[in-house]
Design a protein around this motif. Structure first.
Motif, PDB file in Angstrom:
ATOM      1  N   LEU A 265       0.932  -1.374   0.133  1.00  0.00           N
ATOM      2  CA  LEU A 265      -0.071   0.065   0.013  1.00  0.00           C
ATOM      3  C   LEU A 265       0.933   1.110   0.040  1.00  0.00           C
ATOM      4  O   LEU A 265       0.647   2.231  -0.779  1.00  0.00           O
ATOM      5  CB  LEU A 265      -0.988  -0.087   1.156  1.00  0.00           C
ATOM      6  N   ALA A 266       1.956   1.136   0.761  1.00  0.00           N
ATOM      7  CA  ALA A 266       2.869   2.450   0.817  1.00  0.00           C
ATOM      8  C   ALA A 266       3.564   2.510  -0.387  1.00  0.00           C
ATOM      9  O   ALA A 266       3.880   3.870  -0.746  1.00  0.00           O
ATOM     10  CB  ALA A 266       3.950   2.124   1.829  1.00  0.00           C
ATOM     11  N   GLU A 267       3.669   1.672  -1.167  1.00  0.00           N
ATOM     12  CA  GLU A 267       4.657   1.544  -2.553  1.00  0.00           C
ATOM     13  C   GLU A 267       3.359   1.880  -3.579  1.00  0.00           C
ATOM     14  O   GLU A 267       3.941   1.861  -4.915  1.00  0.00           O
ATOM     15  CB  GLU A 267       5.098   0.234  -2.858  1.00  0.00           C
ATOM     16  N   GLY A 268       2.173   1.897  -3.596  1.00  0.00           N
ATOM     17  CA  GLY A 268       1.272   2.296  -4.473  1.00  0.00           C
ATOM     18  C   GLY A 268       0.951   1.044  -5.318  1.00  0.00           C
ATOM     19  O   GLY A 268       0.494   1.142  -6.441  1.00  0.00           O
ATOM     20  N   LEU A 269       1.048  -0.299  -4.817  1.00  0.00           N
ATOM     21  CA  LEU A 269       1.084  -1.581  -5.808  1.00  0.00           C
ATOM     22  C   LEU A 269      -0.423  -1.544  -5.876  1.00  0.00           C
ATOM     23  O   LEU A 269      -1.456  -1.396  -5.198  1.00  0.00           O
ATOM     24  CB  LEU A 269       1.501  -2.905  -5.223  1.00  0.00           C
ATOM     25  N   GLU A 270      -0.923  -2.050  -7.167  1.00  0.00           N
ATOM     26  CA  GLU A 270      -2.436  -2.391  -7.562  1.00  0.00           C
ATOM     27  C   GLU A 270      -2.561  -3.841  -6.875  1.00  0.00           C
ATOM     28  O   GLU A 270      -1.605  -4.532  -6.287  1.00  0.00           O
ATOM     29  CB  GLU A 270      -2.904  -2.393  -9.054  1.00  0.00           C
ATOM     30  N   LEU A 271      -3.827  -4.300  -6.708  1.00  0.00           N
ATOM     31  CA  LEU A 271      -4.247  -5.442  -6.092  1.00  0.00           C
ATOM     32  C   LEU A 271      -3.447  -6.737  -6.131  1.00  0.00           C
ATOM     33  O   LEU A 271      -3.213  -7.545  -5.408  1.00  0.00           O
ATOM     34  CB  LEU A 271      -6.006  -5.611  -6.137  1.00  0.00           C
ATOM     35  N   GLN A 272      -3.196  -6.869  -7.771  1.00  0.00           N
ATOM     36  CA  GLN A 272      -2.616  -8.247  -8.008  1.00  0.00           C
ATOM     37  C   GLN A 272      -1.284  -8.307  -7.227  1.00  0.00           C
ATOM     38  O   GLN A 272      -0.753  -9.412  -7.074  1.00  0.00           O
ATOM     39  CB  GLN A 272      -2.868  -8.634  -9.433  1.00  0.00           C
ATOM     40  N   ALA A 273      -0.471  -7.253  -7.509  1.00  0.00           N
ATOM     41  CA  ALA A 273       0.868  -7.095  -7.218  1.00  0.00           C
ATOM     42  C   ALA A 273       0.940  -7.009  -5.670  1.00  0.00           C
ATOM     43  O   ALA A 273       1.789  -7.925  -4.802  1.00  0.00           O
ATOM     44  CB  ALA A 273       1.425  -6.005  -7.796  1.00  0.00           C
ATOM     45  N   LEU A 274      -0.117  -6.492  -5.200  1.00  0.00           N
ATOM     46  CA  LEU A 274      -0.039  -6.405  -3.669  1.00  0.00           C
ATOM     47  C   LEU A 274      -0.268  -7.979  -2.946  1.00  0.00           C
ATOM     48  O   LEU A 274       0.500  -8.074  -2.126  1.00  0.00           O
ATOM     49  CB  LEU A 274      -1.277  -5.619  -3.319  1.00  0.00           C
ATOM     50  N   ALA A 275      -1.445  -8.501  -3.653  1.00  0.00           N
ATOM     51  CA  ALA A 275      -1.598 -10.147  -3.155  1.00  0.00           C
ATOM     52  C   ALA A 275      -0.249 -10.678  -3.440  1.00  0.00           C
ATOM     53  O   ALA A 275      -0.203 -11.658  -2.431  1.00  0.00           O
ATOM     54  CB  ALA A 275      -2.747 -10.443  -4.106  1.00  0.00           C
ATOM     55  N   ARG A 276       0.478 -10.802  -4.531  1.00  0.00           N
ATOM     56  CA  ARG A 276       1.709 -11.447  -4.675  1.00  0.00           C
ATOM     57  C   ARG A 276       2.622 -11.125  -3.589  1.00  0.00           C
ATOM     58  O   ARG A 276       3.261 -11.942  -2.754  1.00  0.00           O
ATOM     59  CB  ARG A 276       2.350 -11.109  -5.793  1.00  0.00           C
ATOM     60  N   GLN A 277       2.793  -9.790  -3.325  1.00  0.00           N
ATOM     61  CA  GLN A 277       3.810  -9.569  -2.249  1.00  0.00           C
ATOM     62  C   GLN A 277       3.527  -9.902  -0.813  1.00  0.00           C
ATOM     63  O   GLN A 277       4.236 -10.452  -0.206  1.00  0.00           O
ATOM     64  CB  GLN A 277       3.937  -7.937  -2.298  1.00  0.00           C
ATOM     65  N   ALA A 278       2.164  -9.629  -0.429  1.00  0.00           N
ATOM     66  CA  ALA A 278       1.835  -9.985   0.965  1.00  0.00           C
ATOM     67  C   ALA A 278       2.266 -11.712   0.951  1.00  0.00           C
ATOM     68  O   ALA A 278       2.263 -11.793   1.904  1.00  0.00           O
ATOM     69  CB  ALA A 278       0.419  -9.791   1.176  1.00  0.00           C
ATOM     70  N   THR A 279       1.639 -12.459  -0.027  1.00  0.00           N
ATOM     71  CA  THR A 279       1.609 -13.803   0.278  1.00  0.00           C
ATOM     72  C   THR A 279       3.065 -14.191   0.279  1.00  0.00           C
ATOM     73  O   THR A 279       3.504 -15.099   1.107  1.00  0.00           O
ATOM     74  CB  THR A 279       1.153 -14.414  -0.847  1.00  0.00           C
ATOM     75  N   ALA A 280       4.020 -13.741  -0.584  1.00  0.00           N
ATOM     76  CA  ALA A 280       5.436 -13.968  -0.450  1.00  0.00           C
ATOM     77  C   ALA A 280       6.000 -13.531   0.596  1.00  0.00           C
ATOM     78  O   ALA A 280       7.045 -14.121   1.387  1.00  0.00           O
ATOM     79  CB  ALA A 280       6.267 -12.939  -1.580  1.00  0.00           C
ATOM     80  N   PHE A 281       5.515 -12.480   1.327  1.00  0.00           N
ATOM     81  CA  PHE A 281       6.109 -12.019   2.826  1.00  0.00           C
ATOM     82  C   PHE A 281       5.775 -13.141   3.657  1.00  0.00           C
ATOM     83  O   PHE A 281       6.771 -13.417   4.516  1.00  0.00           O
ATOM     84  CB  PHE A 281       5.441 -10.720   3.368  1.00  0.00           C
ATOM     85  N   ALA A 282       4.640 -13.682   3.664  1.00  0.00           N
ATOM     86  CA  ALA A 282       4.056 -14.686   4.473  1.00  0.00           C
ATOM     87  C   ALA A 282       4.985 -15.913   4.381  1.00  0.00           C
ATOM     88  O   ALA A 282       5.443 -16.726   5.196  1.00  0.00           O
ATOM     89  CB  ALA A 282       2.603 -14.950   4.700  1.00  0.00           C
ATOM     90  N   ALA A 283       5.054 -16.370   3.108  1.00  0.00           N
ATOM     91  CA  ALA A 283       5.939 -17.707   2.774  1.00  0.00           C
ATOM     92  C   ALA A 283       7.359 -17.356   3.052  1.00  0.00           C
ATOM     93  O   ALA A 283       8.038 -18.177   3.543  1.00  0.00           O
ATOM     94  CB  ALA A 283       5.643 -17.877   1.098  1.00  0.00           C
ATOM     95  N   GLY A 284       7.874 -16.269   2.934  1.00  0.00           N
ATOM     96  CA  GLY A 284       9.337 -16.185   3.112  1.00  0.00           C
ATOM     97  C   GLY A 284       9.469 -16.099   4.616  1.00  0.00           C
ATOM     98  O   GLY A 284      10.641 -16.617   5.290  1.00  0.00           O
ATOM     99  N   LYS A 285       8.857 -15.567   5.394  1.00  0.00           N
ATOM    100  CA  LYS A 285       8.787 -15.802   7.077  1.00  0.00           C
ATOM    101  C   LYS A 285       9.117 -16.915   7.291  1.00  0.00           C
ATOM    102  O   LYS A 285       9.801 -17.477   8.471  1.00  0.00           O
ATOM    103  CB  LYS A 285       7.730 -14.902   7.441  1.00  0.00           C
ATOM    104  N   LEU A 286       8.024 -18.086   6.780  1.00  0.00           N
ATOM    105  CA  LEU A 286       8.128 -19.342   7.185  1.00  0.00           C
ATOM    106  C   LEU A 286       9.784 -20.063   7.231  1.00  0.00           C
ATOM    107  O   LEU A 286      10.024 -21.047   7.923  1.00  0.00           O
ATOM    108  CB  LEU A 286       7.177 -20.344   6.481  1.00  0.00           C
ATOM    109  N   ARG A 287      10.446 -19.188   6.402  1.00  0.00           N
ATOM    110  CA  ARG A 287      11.852 -19.987   6.121  1.00  0.00           C
ATOM    111  C   ARG A 287      12.568 -19.654   7.326  1.00  0.00           C
ATOM    112  O   ARG A 287      13.690 -19.696   7.215  1.00  0.00           O
ATOM    113  CB  ARG A 287      12.265 -19.402   4.729  1.00  0.00           C
ATOM    114  N   HIS A 288      12.229 -18.732   8.074  1.00  0.00           N
ATOM    115  CA  HIS A 288      13.038 -18.120   9.076  1.00  0.00           C
ATOM    116  C   HIS A 288      12.476 -18.258  10.419  1.00  0.00           C
ATOM    117  O   HIS A 288      11.103 -18.039  10.607  1.00  0.00           O
ATOM    118  CB  HIS A 288      13.374 -16.490   8.986  1.00  0.00           C
TER     119      HIS A 288
END
Ligand SMILES: O=P(O)(O)OC[C@H]1O[C@](O)(CO)[C@@H](O)[C@@H]1O
Length: 318
Positions: A265-288
């Motif tokens: 939201l801070a970066e002004g991404l549209e919904l699809q890119a936002l959904a990708r990014q948010a899901t990647a953050f959650a998946a990435g966290k699982l690795r740590h």
């Protein structure tokens, strides 16, 4: 500067064991302690992503060092009010297969003066600035403390992202149109509690999320565990399914998703890119272990692997 508010942080004590067997004597394989609590985890992930972050809220004076070390290591501005007593310890029992059982302990007592001091620490927030408010209330605070703060900030034009549950979420969602948050991230149970009805069917879940959008919340993200999350906005939405998941502790994965939503939201991404990014953050966290993201390039690679499905197809089971 993105502000992250935590009224009830926690030291997360993760105990690794082969299998949780109630009533048995169990030998743990290991134990670790991490600074945690929802807004702390969000702040930590946002800092890993390279954004300027400030932590607001309350911290127990007796064991603040573990949080102060995190803030210093990640350059997070520390605006947290110290209160008498210790921040609670939350026990996370992590089995070898990845299943986690949470035992969240009671923490310090706080009062109206503390809540007012936290609100004061945000007095300079200007229109357009982002504030994340997440997690439970400390004992002694009114159930609507976070909701009142969210409404006051939103009424001043701040862009508020909320991850609350129960009465706090209900109170925040009952705010008048000009004081509603920009985005909320309930899970299925939290949305059911707000709707007052079971939402077992995908169509029912989507309808409840759409009700919130119709009320004036720009983005409703319903997290669905390993299935992913439904991202619902005024112009439609998507179901985002994560790539193959690591078997790490799931503790803080939802907070990482809130961080991904907030960053997008801070970066002004549209919904699809936002959904990708948010899901990647959650998946990435699982690795740590702990509230940490992998390096941004790794998160971007994960985002490219997120599968997006039109909501109509998801509801129809296609
Ligand atoms: O504030 P709550 O809802 O009790 O949740 C706190 C727990 O949730 C987490 O933030 C994970 O989401 C943990 O770090 C913490 O122990």
């Amino acid at each position: 500067m993105i502000r992250c508010v935590t009224f009830n942080p926690a030291v997360d004590q993760t105990v690794s064991l082969q299998r949780l067997q109630p009533g048995e004597v169990l030998r743990a394989d290991g134990v670790r302690q991490d600074p945690g609590g929802k807004g702390i985890n969000v702040a930590s992930c946002l800092a890993d992503w390279g954004l300027a972050v400030a932590a607001h809220g309350l911290l127990g004076r007796e064991n603040a060092t573990i949080f102060e070390q995190l803030f210093a290591a990640k350059g997070i501005a520390d605006h947290m009010r110290r209160v008498p007593g210790a921040t609670r310890t939350n026990i996370k029992l992590l089995e070898a297969g990845g299943r986690t059982t949470d035992v969240n302990l009671p923490g310090f007592e706080a009062g109206a003066l503390d809540a007012a001091a936290v609100a004061d620490s945000l007095a300079e927030v200007a229109a357009g600035e982002m504030v994340v408010i997440s997690g439970s209330q400390a004992a002694g605070l009114g159930a609507d403390t976070s909701a009142r703060l969210a409404a006051a900030l939103a009424a001043r034009g701040a862009r508020v992202v909320l991850d609350l549950s129960g009465p706090a979420l209900a109170a925040a969602l009952a705010a008048p149109a000009g004081a509603l948050p920009l985005a909320v991230k309930p899970n299925r149970a939290e949305l059911e509690a707000w709707a007052g009805r079971p939402l077992a069917e995908r169509s029912a879940l989507l309808a409840a999320a759409q009700e919130l959008v119709a009320r004036g919340i720009a983005l409703v993200v319903v997290s669905l565990g390993t299935e992913g999350a439904a991202f619902v906005g005024a112009d439609g939405g998507v179901l985002a399914a994560p790539p193959a998941l690591a078997h790490g502790s799931t503790v803080g994965a939802g907070d990482a998703m809130v961080a991904g939503i907030t960053a997008a939201l801070a970066e002004g991404l549209e919904l699809q890119a936002l959904a990708r990014q948010a899901t990647a953050f959650a998946a990435g966290k699982l690795r740590h272990a702990g509230p940490h993201l992998p390096p941004p390039a790794e998160v971007r690679a994960l985002a490219a692997q997120v599968r997006l499905l039109p909501l109509a197809d998801w509801v129809a089971g296609r």
